[in-house]
Design a protein around this motif. Structure first.
Motif, PDB file in Angstrom:
ATOM      1  N   ASP A 103      -3.145  11.032  10.872  1.00 48.82           N
ATOM      2  CA  ASP A 103      -2.470   9.955  11.601  1.00 48.82           C
ATOM      3  C   ASP A 103      -3.297   8.670  11.562  1.00 48.82           C
ATOM      4  O   ASP A 103      -2.739   7.566  11.539  1.00 48.82           O
ATOM      5  CB  ASP A 103      -2.228  10.382  13.053  1.00 48.82           C
ATOM      6  CG  ASP A 103      -1.165  11.463  13.155  1.00 48.82           C
ATOM      7  OD1 ASP A 103      -0.390  11.623  12.191  1.00 48.82           O
ATOM      8  OD2 ASP A 103      -1.093  12.144  14.192  1.00 48.82           O
ATOM      9  N   ARG A 104      -4.604   8.812  11.569  1.00 52.73           N
ATOM     10  CA  ARG A 104      -5.451   7.629  11.475  1.00 52.73           C
ATOM     11  C   ARG A 104      -5.281   6.953  10.117  1.00 52.73           C
ATOM     12  O   ARG A 104      -5.257   5.724  10.010  1.00 52.73           O
ATOM     13  CB  ARG A 104      -6.913   8.003  11.707  1.00 52.73           C
ATOM     14  CG  ARG A 104      -7.874   6.829  11.616  1.00 52.73           C
ATOM     15  CD  ARG A 104      -9.286   7.244  11.952  1.00 52.73           C
ATOM     16  NE  ARG A 104      -9.394   7.730  13.327  1.00 52.73           N
ATOM     17  CZ  ARG A 104     -10.537   8.142  13.881  1.00 52.73           C
ATOM     18  NH1 ARG A 104     -11.650   8.140  13.155  1.00 52.73           N
ATOM     19  NH2 ARG A 104     -10.553   8.571  15.121  1.00 52.73           N
ATOM     20  N   THR A 105      -5.152   7.770   9.058  1.00 55.67           N
ATOM     21  CA  THR A 105      -4.888   7.197   7.742  1.00 55.67           C
ATOM     22  C   THR A 105      -3.538   6.507   7.709  1.00 55.67           C
ATOM     23  O   THR A 105      -3.387   5.427   7.129  1.00 55.67           O
ATOM     24  CB  THR A 105      -4.939   8.299   6.671  1.00 55.67           C
ATOM     25  OG1 THR A 105      -6.171   9.031   6.792  1.00 55.67           O
ATOM     26  CG2 THR A 105      -4.842   7.708   5.271  1.00 55.67           C
ATOM     27  N   ALA A 154      -2.080   5.019  10.055  1.00 56.46           N
ATOM     28  CA  ALA A 154      -2.142   3.739  10.767  1.00 56.46           C
ATOM     29  C   ALA A 154      -2.528   2.602   9.836  1.00 56.46           C
ATOM     30  O   ALA A 154      -2.115   1.450  10.048  1.00 56.46           O
ATOM     31  CB  ALA A 154      -3.123   3.842  11.932  1.00 56.46           C
ATOM     32  N   ARG A 155      -3.304   2.887   8.796  1.00 59.96           N
ATOM     33  CA  ARG A 155      -3.665   1.841   7.829  1.00 59.96           C
ATOM     34  C   ARG A 155      -2.475   1.410   6.994  1.00 59.96           C
ATOM     35  O   ARG A 155      -2.504   0.353   6.371  1.00 59.96           O
ATOM     36  CB  ARG A 155      -4.803   2.333   6.927  1.00 59.96           C
ATOM     37  CG  ARG A 155      -6.088   2.643   7.673  1.00 59.96           C
ATOM     38  CD  ARG A 155      -7.284   2.571   6.758  1.00 59.96           C
ATOM     39  NE  ARG A 155      -7.245   3.546   5.688  1.00 59.96           N
ATOM     40  CZ  ARG A 155      -7.817   4.743   5.735  1.00 59.96           C
ATOM     41  NH1 ARG A 155      -8.468   5.111   6.827  1.00 59.96           N
ATOM     42  NH2 ARG A 155      -7.743   5.573   4.713  1.00 59.96           N
ATOM     43  N   PHE A 156      -1.428   2.254   6.955  1.00 59.67           N
ATOM     44  CA  PHE A 156      -0.192   1.892   6.273  1.00 59.67           C
ATOM     45  C   PHE A 156       0.863   1.365   7.256  1.00 59.67           C
ATOM     46  O   PHE A 156       2.035   1.311   6.924  1.00 59.67           O
ATOM     47  CB  PHE A 156       0.366   3.110   5.524  1.00 59.67           C
ATOM     48  CG  PHE A 156      -0.514   3.606   4.417  1.00 59.67           C
ATOM     49  CD1 PHE A 156      -0.434   3.064   3.148  1.00 59.67           C
ATOM     50  CD2 PHE A 156      -1.447   4.622   4.647  1.00 59.67           C
ATOM     51  CE1 PHE A 156      -1.252   3.527   2.121  1.00 59.67           C
ATOM     52  CE2 PHE A 156      -2.262   5.084   3.628  1.00 59.67           C
ATOM     53  CZ  PHE A 156      -2.173   4.522   2.362  1.00 59.67           C
ATOM     54  N   ARG A 157       0.422   1.028   8.477  1.00 58.43           N
ATOM     55  CA  ARG A 157       1.275   0.475   9.523  1.00 58.43           C
ATOM     56  C   ARG A 157       2.353   1.467   9.961  1.00 58.43           C
ATOM     57  O   ARG A 157       3.523   1.110  10.153  1.00 58.43           O
ATOM     58  CB  ARG A 157       1.920  -0.841   9.061  1.00 58.43           C
ATOM     59  CG  ARG A 157       0.908  -1.929   8.736  1.00 58.43           C
ATOM     60  CD  ARG A 157       1.568  -3.196   8.252  1.00 58.43           C
ATOM     61  NE  ARG A 157       0.569  -4.204   7.892  1.00 58.43           N
ATOM     62  CZ  ARG A 157       0.862  -5.410   7.396  1.00 58.43           C
ATOM     63  NH1 ARG A 157       2.133  -5.759   7.208  1.00 58.43           N
ATOM     64  NH2 ARG A 157      -0.103  -6.262   7.100  1.00 58.43           N
ATOM     65  N   HIS A 158       1.943   2.712  10.112  1.00 57.94           N
ATOM     66  CA  HIS A 158       2.817   3.758  10.632  1.00 57.94           C
ATOM     67  C   HIS A 158       2.099   4.477  11.759  1.00 57.94           C
ATOM     68  O   HIS A 158       0.871   4.632  11.737  1.00 57.94           O
ATOM     69  CB  HIS A 158       3.192   4.751   9.526  1.00 57.94           C
ATOM     70  CG  HIS A 158       4.233   4.227   8.580  1.00 57.94           C
ATOM     71  ND1 HIS A 158       5.574   4.326   8.814  1.00 57.94           N
ATOM     72  CD2 HIS A 158       4.099   3.567   7.399  1.00 57.94           C
ATOM     73  CE1 HIS A 158       6.244   3.775   7.812  1.00 57.94           C
ATOM     74  NE2 HIS A 158       5.367   3.302   6.938  1.00 57.94           N
ATOM     75  N   ARG A 159       2.872   4.942  12.710  1.00 57.56           N
ATOM     76  CA  ARG A 159       2.270   5.549  13.901  1.00 57.56           C
ATOM     77  C   ARG A 159       1.679   6.927  13.617  1.00 57.56           C
ATOM     78  O   ARG A 159       0.748   7.365  14.287  1.00 57.56           O
ATOM     79  CB  ARG A 159       3.309   5.653  15.028  1.00 57.56           C
ATOM     80  CG  ARG A 159       4.458   6.607  14.731  1.00 57.56           C
ATOM     81  CD  ARG A 159       5.469   6.654  15.866  1.00 57.56           C
ATOM     82  NE  ARG A 159       6.519   7.610  15.621  1.00 57.56           N
ATOM     83  CZ  ARG A 159       7.616   7.351  14.904  1.00 57.56           C
ATOM     84  NH1 ARG A 159       7.764   6.151  14.359  1.00 57.56           N
ATOM     85  NH2 ARG A 159       8.530   8.284  14.717  1.00 57.56           N
ATOM     86  N   PRO A 192       0.815  -1.225   0.000  1.00 60.27           N
ATOM     87  CA  PRO A 192       0.000   0.000   0.000  1.00 60.27           C
ATOM     88  C   PRO A 192       0.842   1.267   0.000  1.00 60.27           C
ATOM     89  O   PRO A 192       0.441   2.284  -0.540  1.00 60.27           O
ATOM     90  CB  PRO A 192      -0.824  -0.141   1.286  1.00 60.27           C
ATOM     91  CG  PRO A 192      -0.011  -1.020   2.171  1.00 60.27           C
ATOM     92  CD  PRO A 192       0.709  -1.971   1.265  1.00 60.27           C
TER      93      PRO A 192
END
Length: 374
Positions: free
Chosen positions: A67-69, A71-76, A35
Protein backbone atom coordinates in the motif's frame (compact mmCIF):
# COMPACT_ATOMS: atom_id res chain seq x y z
CA UNK A 1 -3.10 38.06 -34.93
CA UNK A 2 -1.63 37.54 -31.50
CA UNK A 3 -1.29 33.93 -30.28
CA UNK A 4 -2.96 33.10 -27.00
CA UNK A 5 -0.56 32.28 -24.14
CA UNK A 6 -0.33 28.66 -23.15
CA UNK A 7 -1.47 27.44 -19.72
CA UNK A 8 1.30 27.70 -17.12
CA UNK A 9 2.86 24.61 -15.67
CA UNK A 10 2.74 23.78 -11.94
CA UNK A 11 6.14 25.38 -11.34
CA UNK A 12 5.10 28.67 -12.98
CA UNK A 13 6.76 27.94 -16.35
CA UNK A 14 5.11 26.80 -19.49
CA UNK A 15 5.70 23.13 -20.30
CA UNK A 16 8.50 22.85 -22.85
CA UNK A 17 9.93 26.29 -21.97
CA UNK A 18 13.74 26.33 -22.29
CA UNK A 19 15.51 26.71 -18.98
CA UNK A 20 19.15 27.52 -18.47
CA UNK A 21 21.46 24.69 -17.58
CA UNK A 22 24.74 24.70 -15.80
CA UNK A 23 26.64 23.86 -19.00
CA UNK A 24 25.59 27.03 -20.83
CA UNK A 25 23.11 25.10 -23.02
CA UNK A 26 19.36 25.23 -22.72
CA UNK A 27 17.53 22.11 -21.53
CA UNK A 28 13.90 21.43 -22.32
CA UNK A 29 11.85 20.72 -19.17
CA UNK A 30 9.56 17.83 -19.89
CA UNK A 31 6.24 17.10 -18.24
CA UNK A 32 5.94 14.25 -15.74
CA UNK A 33 5.74 10.72 -17.16
CA UNK A 34 2.84 8.37 -16.44
CA UNK A 35 4.10 6.08 -13.64
CA UNK A 36 1.03 3.83 -13.78
CA UNK A 37 1.64 3.23 -17.48
CA UNK A 38 5.22 2.21 -16.72
CA UNK A 39 3.98 -0.22 -14.06
CA UNK A 40 1.40 -1.57 -16.50
CA UNK A 41 4.07 -2.35 -19.09
CA UNK A 42 6.26 -3.97 -16.43
CA UNK A 43 3.43 -6.35 -15.39
CA UNK A 44 1.61 -6.50 -18.70
CA UNK A 45 1.34 -10.29 -18.81
CA UNK A 46 -0.18 -10.34 -15.33
CA UNK A 47 -2.68 -7.61 -16.25
CA UNK A 48 -3.69 -9.25 -19.53
CA UNK A 49 -4.42 -12.69 -18.12
CA UNK A 50 -6.16 -11.49 -14.95
CA UNK A 51 -9.87 -12.20 -14.74
CA UNK A 52 -10.53 -9.44 -12.21
CA UNK A 53 -8.70 -6.57 -10.44
CA UNK A 54 -8.19 -8.66 -7.31
CA UNK A 55 -6.02 -11.12 -9.22
CA UNK A 56 -3.84 -8.22 -10.37
CA UNK A 57 -3.66 -6.98 -6.78
CA UNK A 58 -2.56 -10.42 -5.62
CA UNK A 59 0.10 -10.58 -8.32
CA UNK A 60 1.40 -7.12 -7.41
CA UNK A 61 1.53 -8.19 -3.77
CA UNK A 62 3.60 -11.22 -4.76
CA UNK A 63 6.05 -8.88 -6.52
CA UNK A 64 6.48 -6.77 -3.38
CA UNK A 65 4.05 -3.94 -4.18
CA UNK A 66 2.52 -2.69 -0.91
CA UNK A 67 0.00 0.00 0.00
CA UNK A 68 2.91 2.34 0.65
CA UNK A 69 4.17 1.65 -2.87
CA UNK A 70 0.69 2.28 -4.26
CA UNK A 71 0.67 5.69 -2.57
CA UNK A 72 3.55 6.74 -4.84
CA UNK A 73 1.20 6.08 -7.76
CA UNK A 74 -1.46 8.29 -6.11
CA UNK A 75 -3.64 5.39 -5.00
CA UNK A 76 -4.83 4.64 -1.50
CA UNK A 77 -3.94 0.92 -1.63
CA UNK A 78 -2.84 -1.91 -3.90
CA UNK A 79 -6.41 -2.85 -4.81
CA UNK A 80 -7.21 0.65 -6.05
CA UNK A 81 -4.05 0.59 -8.17
CA UNK A 82 -5.01 -2.83 -9.53
CA UNK A 83 -8.43 -1.53 -10.55
CA UNK A 84 -6.81 1.17 -12.70
CA UNK A 85 -4.41 -1.34 -14.25
CA UNK A 86 -7.28 -3.70 -15.01
CA UNK A 87 -9.28 -0.89 -16.63
CA UNK A 88 -6.40 0.40 -18.73
CA UNK A 89 -5.18 -2.88 -20.22
CA UNK A 90 -6.93 -3.58 -23.56
CA UNK A 91 -8.84 -6.86 -23.74
CA UNK A 92 -10.41 -9.03 -26.37
CA UNK A 93 -14.12 -8.49 -25.78
CA UNK A 94 -15.08 -11.19 -28.27
CA UNK A 95 -13.28 -13.90 -26.27
CA UNK A 96 -13.58 -13.01 -22.62
CA UNK A 97 -11.48 -14.86 -20.11
CA UNK A 98 -13.29 -17.52 -18.11
CA UNK A 99 -12.56 -17.53 -14.37
CA UNK A 100 -10.73 -20.62 -13.21
CA UNK A 101 -12.58 -22.85 -10.80
CA UNK A 102 -11.32 -25.65 -8.61
CA UNK A 103 -13.54 -28.67 -9.03
CA UNK A 104 -14.23 -31.22 -6.37
CA UNK A 105 -11.93 -34.23 -6.36
CA UNK A 106 -13.15 -37.17 -8.37
CA UNK A 107 -13.69 -40.65 -6.97
CA UNK A 108 -10.45 -41.84 -8.58
CA UNK A 109 -8.49 -38.98 -7.03
CA UNK A 110 -9.92 -39.81 -3.60
CA UNK A 111 -9.07 -43.49 -3.99
CA UNK A 112 -5.49 -42.72 -5.04
CA UNK A 113 -5.05 -40.80 -1.79
CA UNK A 114 -5.68 -44.06 0.09
CA UNK A 115 -2.89 -45.96 -1.69
CA UNK A 116 0.07 -45.00 0.56
CA UNK A 117 -1.76 -46.05 3.71
CA UNK A 118 -2.92 -49.31 2.15
CA UNK A 119 0.55 -50.22 0.88
CA UNK A 120 2.11 -49.40 4.25
CA UNK A 121 -0.46 -51.47 6.15
CA UNK A 122 0.14 -54.47 3.85
CA UNK A 123 3.92 -54.11 4.27
CA UNK A 124 3.67 -53.96 8.06
CA UNK A 125 1.47 -57.05 8.15
CA UNK A 126 3.89 -58.82 5.85
CA UNK A 127 6.76 -58.11 8.22
CA UNK A 128 4.73 -59.31 11.22
CA UNK A 129 3.78 -62.58 9.51
CA UNK A 130 7.31 -63.49 8.42
CA UNK A 131 10.41 -64.32 10.39
CA UNK A 132 14.05 -65.19 9.87
CA UNK A 133 15.83 -63.96 6.77
CA UNK A 134 12.55 -63.27 4.93
CA UNK A 135 11.54 -60.48 7.31
CA UNK A 136 14.15 -57.87 6.27
CA UNK A 137 13.49 -58.66 2.59
CA UNK A 138 9.76 -58.12 3.02
CA UNK A 139 10.41 -54.96 5.02
CA UNK A 140 12.74 -53.57 2.38
CA UNK A 141 10.33 -54.31 -0.47
CA UNK A 142 7.48 -52.79 1.52
CA UNK A 143 9.46 -49.62 2.22
CA UNK A 144 10.32 -49.26 -1.49
CA UNK A 145 6.70 -49.82 -2.53
CA UNK A 146 5.48 -47.25 0.00
CA UNK A 147 8.05 -44.68 -1.12
CA UNK A 148 7.14 -45.10 -4.79
CA UNK A 149 3.42 -44.91 -4.07
CA UNK A 150 3.76 -41.84 -1.87
CA UNK A 151 5.92 -40.08 -4.46
CA UNK A 152 3.41 -40.74 -7.24
CA UNK A 153 0.48 -39.55 -5.15
CA UNK A 154 2.19 -36.36 -4.00
CA UNK A 155 3.50 -35.52 -7.46
CA UNK A 156 0.02 -34.39 -8.48
CA UNK A 157 -2.75 -32.74 -6.51
CA UNK A 158 -2.99 -30.07 -3.84
CA UNK A 159 0.22 -31.09 -2.02
CA UNK A 160 2.44 -31.06 -5.09
CA UNK A 161 5.61 -29.23 -4.11
CA UNK A 162 6.25 -26.00 -5.98
CA UNK A 163 9.52 -24.93 -7.59
CA UNK A 164 12.46 -24.40 -5.28
CA UNK A 165 11.93 -27.47 -3.13
CA UNK A 166 15.32 -28.53 -1.80
CA UNK A 167 16.59 -32.10 -1.36
CA UNK A 168 17.59 -31.31 2.23
CA UNK A 169 13.90 -30.92 3.08
CA UNK A 170 13.21 -34.41 1.73
CA UNK A 171 16.13 -35.81 3.74
CA UNK A 172 14.82 -34.11 6.87
CA UNK A 173 11.35 -35.59 6.36
CA UNK A 174 12.81 -39.05 5.73
CA UNK A 175 14.86 -38.87 8.93
CA UNK A 176 11.84 -37.75 10.97
CA UNK A 177 9.82 -40.68 9.59
CA UNK A 178 12.67 -43.09 10.29
CA UNK A 179 12.93 -41.81 13.85
CA UNK A 180 9.17 -42.26 14.25
CA UNK A 181 9.57 -45.90 13.18
CA UNK A 182 12.41 -46.83 15.52
CA UNK A 183 13.87 -43.79 17.23
CA UNK A 184 12.05 -44.18 20.54
CA UNK A 185 13.15 -47.79 20.85
CA UNK A 186 16.75 -46.94 19.97
CA UNK A 187 16.83 -44.06 22.47
CA UNK A 188 15.42 -46.24 25.24
CA UNK A 189 17.94 -49.00 24.54
CA UNK A 190 20.82 -46.51 24.34
CA UNK A 191 20.02 -45.06 27.75
CA UNK A 192 20.03 -48.60 29.16
CA UNK A 193 23.50 -49.31 27.78
CA UNK A 194 22.49 -50.90 24.49
CA UNK A 195 21.48 -51.66 21.94
CA UNK A 196 22.78 -55.22 22.03
CA UNK A 197 20.85 -56.20 18.92
CA UNK A 198 17.75 -55.18 17.05
CA UNK A 199 15.67 -52.68 18.97
CA UNK A 200 11.84 -52.60 18.90
CA UNK A 201 10.13 -50.72 16.09
CA UNK A 202 6.84 -48.83 16.17
CA UNK A 203 4.55 -49.99 13.33
CA UNK A 204 1.57 -48.11 14.76
CA UNK A 205 3.06 -44.65 14.20
CA UNK A 206 4.31 -45.40 10.68
CA UNK A 207 1.03 -46.97 9.58
CA UNK A 208 -1.03 -44.19 11.16
CA UNK A 209 0.99 -41.48 9.41
CA UNK A 210 0.71 -43.36 6.11
CA UNK A 211 -3.06 -43.63 6.44
CA UNK A 212 -3.18 -39.91 7.24
CA UNK A 213 -1.93 -39.10 3.73
CA UNK A 214 -5.55 -39.31 2.58
CA UNK A 215 -6.97 -36.69 4.99
CA UNK A 216 -3.86 -34.58 4.35
CA UNK A 217 -4.63 -34.43 0.62
CA UNK A 218 -8.35 -33.89 1.15
CA UNK A 219 -7.82 -31.08 3.66
CA UNK A 220 -5.23 -29.39 1.42
CA UNK A 221 -7.67 -29.49 -1.51
CA UNK A 222 -10.46 -28.14 0.67
CA UNK A 223 -8.30 -25.23 1.82
CA UNK A 224 -7.16 -24.37 -1.71
CA UNK A 225 -10.67 -24.55 -3.16
CA UNK A 226 -12.27 -22.47 -0.40
CA UNK A 227 -9.45 -19.92 -0.46
CA UNK A 228 -9.82 -19.50 -4.22
CA UNK A 229 -13.56 -18.90 -3.85
CA UNK A 230 -12.94 -16.33 -1.15
CA UNK A 231 -10.36 -14.66 -3.37
CA UNK A 232 -12.89 -14.37 -6.19
CA UNK A 233 -15.61 -12.96 -3.92
CA UNK A 234 -13.48 -10.60 -1.81
CA UNK A 235 -13.52 -6.87 -2.50
CA UNK A 236 -9.98 -6.22 -1.32
CA UNK A 237 -6.80 -7.81 -0.04
CA UNK A 238 -7.51 -6.92 3.58
CA UNK A 239 -10.93 -8.55 3.38
CA UNK A 240 -9.45 -11.71 1.88
CA UNK A 241 -6.79 -11.90 4.59
CA UNK A 242 -9.41 -11.57 7.31
CA UNK A 243 -11.47 -14.38 5.79
CA UNK A 244 -8.63 -16.76 4.91
CA UNK A 245 -6.96 -16.97 8.32
CA UNK A 246 -9.97 -18.57 10.07
CA UNK A 247 -10.27 -20.91 7.08
CA UNK A 248 -6.66 -22.03 7.49
CA UNK A 249 -7.02 -22.60 11.23
CA UNK A 250 -10.24 -24.55 10.69
CA UNK A 251 -8.54 -26.71 8.05
CA UNK A 252 -5.62 -27.40 10.39
CA UNK A 253 -8.07 -28.46 13.11
CA UNK A 254 -9.89 -30.70 10.63
CA UNK A 255 -6.65 -32.38 9.59
CA UNK A 256 -5.60 -32.88 13.22
CA UNK A 257 -8.91 -34.65 13.80
CA UNK A 258 -8.38 -36.95 10.83
CA UNK A 259 -4.78 -37.64 11.82
CA UNK A 260 -5.83 -38.44 15.39
CA UNK A 261 -8.40 -40.96 14.13
CA UNK A 262 -5.80 -42.70 11.95
CA UNK A 263 -3.26 -42.87 14.79
CA UNK A 264 -5.86 -44.06 17.29
CA UNK A 265 -6.96 -46.87 14.98
CA UNK A 266 -3.42 -48.12 14.34
CA UNK A 267 -2.29 -47.81 17.94
CA UNK A 268 -5.32 -49.79 19.10
CA UNK A 269 -4.32 -52.47 16.59
CA UNK A 270 -0.58 -52.55 17.30
CA UNK A 271 -0.33 -51.11 20.81
CA UNK A 272 -0.33 -47.53 22.10
CA UNK A 273 3.06 -45.86 21.96
CA UNK A 274 4.12 -42.27 21.39
CA UNK A 275 0.76 -40.80 20.38
CA UNK A 276 1.73 -37.17 21.09
CA UNK A 277 4.98 -37.39 19.12
CA UNK A 278 3.26 -39.02 16.15
CA UNK A 279 0.52 -36.39 16.16
CA UNK A 280 3.06 -33.55 16.27
CA UNK A 281 5.09 -35.13 13.46
CA UNK A 282 2.02 -35.56 11.27
CA UNK A 283 1.04 -31.90 11.67
CA UNK A 284 4.63 -30.80 11.03
CA UNK A 285 4.93 -32.77 7.79
CA UNK A 286 1.53 -31.59 6.53
CA UNK A 287 2.22 -27.92 7.20
CA UNK A 288 5.65 -28.21 5.58
CA UNK A 289 4.17 -29.76 2.45
CA UNK A 290 1.31 -27.24 2.36
CA UNK A 291 3.76 -24.33 2.51
CA UNK A 292 5.94 -25.89 -0.19
CA UNK A 293 2.89 -26.41 -2.41
CA UNK A 294 2.09 -22.70 -2.20
CA UNK A 295 5.63 -21.56 -2.95
CA UNK A 296 7.08 -21.14 0.57
CA UNK A 297 9.48 -24.07 0.62
CA UNK A 298 12.30 -22.13 2.30
CA UNK A 299 10.55 -21.97 5.67
CA UNK A 300 9.57 -25.64 5.46
CA UNK A 301 13.14 -26.64 4.64
CA UNK A 302 14.62 -24.71 7.56
CA UNK A 303 12.17 -26.06 10.12
CA UNK A 304 12.36 -29.67 8.93
CA UNK A 305 16.16 -29.52 8.94
CA UNK A 306 16.20 -28.05 12.44
CA UNK A 307 13.81 -30.69 13.80
CA UNK A 308 15.72 -33.58 12.21
CA UNK A 309 19.04 -32.16 13.41
CA UNK A 310 17.73 -31.80 16.97
CA UNK A 311 16.61 -35.43 17.13
CA UNK A 312 19.90 -36.60 15.66
CA UNK A 313 21.84 -34.47 18.11
CA UNK A 314 19.86 -35.87 21.04
CA UNK A 315 20.76 -39.42 20.04
CA UNK A 316 24.38 -38.43 19.50
CA UNK A 317 24.67 -36.92 22.98
CA UNK A 318 23.48 -40.18 24.53
CA UNK A 319 26.18 -42.20 22.79
CA UNK A 320 28.78 -39.48 23.33
CA UNK A 321 28.01 -39.59 27.05
CA UNK A 322 29.65 -43.01 27.23
CA UNK A 323 33.04 -41.52 26.47
CA UNK A 324 35.34 -40.80 29.44
CA UNK A 325 34.49 -37.44 31.01
CA UNK A 326 31.49 -36.83 28.70
CA UNK A 327 28.73 -38.20 30.93
CA UNK A 328 27.11 -34.74 31.43
CA UNK A 329 26.29 -34.62 27.72
CA UNK A 330 23.64 -37.32 28.10
CA UNK A 331 22.02 -35.94 31.26
CA UNK A 332 19.43 -33.61 29.65
CA UNK A 333 18.05 -36.34 27.40
CA UNK A 334 18.25 -38.90 30.21
CA UNK A 335 16.28 -36.62 32.53
CA UNK A 336 13.64 -35.99 29.87
CA UNK A 337 13.19 -39.70 29.14
CA UNK A 338 13.12 -40.69 32.82
CA UNK A 339 10.40 -38.12 33.52
CA UNK A 340 8.17 -38.37 30.45
CA UNK A 341 9.35 -41.45 28.54
CA UNK A 342 11.19 -41.78 25.20
CA UNK A 343 8.22 -40.39 23.29
CA UNK A 344 8.69 -37.00 24.95
CA UNK A 345 11.65 -36.11 22.71
CA UNK A 346 9.83 -36.27 19.33
CA UNK A 347 6.74 -34.74 20.91
CA UNK A 348 8.73 -31.75 22.15
CA UNK A 349 10.85 -31.31 19.01
CA UNK A 350 8.12 -31.85 16.42
CA UNK A 351 5.56 -29.94 18.48
CA UNK A 352 7.76 -26.84 18.62
CA UNK A 353 8.57 -27.15 14.90
CA UNK A 354 4.89 -27.55 14.01
CA UNK A 355 3.98 -24.42 15.99
CA UNK A 356 6.70 -22.47 14.17
CA UNK A 357 5.39 -23.59 10.78
CA UNK A 358 1.81 -22.86 11.81
CA UNK A 359 2.78 -19.28 12.66
CA UNK A 360 4.49 -18.97 9.30
CA UNK A 361 1.51 -20.48 7.47
CA UNK A 362 -0.94 -18.10 9.14
CA UNK A 363 1.25 -15.19 8.03
CA UNK A 364 1.85 -16.14 4.39
CA UNK A 365 -1.06 -18.38 3.35
CA UNK A 366 -3.51 -15.64 4.26
CA UNK A 367 -2.08 -13.53 1.44
CA UNK A 368 -3.93 -13.42 -1.84
CA UNK A 369 -0.67 -13.95 -3.74
CA UNK A 370 -0.35 -17.45 -2.25
CA UNK A 371 -3.46 -18.58 -4.14
CA UNK A 372 -2.88 -17.02 -7.56
CA UNK A 373 -1.09 -19.01 -10.27
CA UNK A 374 2.19 -17.23 -11.04
Amino acid sequence: MTDLPSAPARDGRAQGTPTPSGTGRTAVRRGPADPVKALMHRHRELCERAVDPLEIAAGLEAHGVTDRTAARFRHRDVFSLAEELYARVPRDTQHPLIPRELTAPSVGWALRALLPGTVCAVAVEGVRLTDGGARPVVGTLGAIAFTVTLTLVLRRGPLRAGPGTRPVAVLGAVWLMAYAAGGDGLLDEALRGGPDGAWPLDPATVTGLALAVAPALWCAHLFSARARRKLDSSRGLAEFTGRSRPLLLATVALYIGGLALCLTATQLAYGTRGFAGALALGVLLWLARLLAAHGFSAAATKVLTAAAGTELLALATVFAGRLPGCAPLARPVDALVRTWGPGALPALVCGAAALALLARAVAVLARASAHVDQ
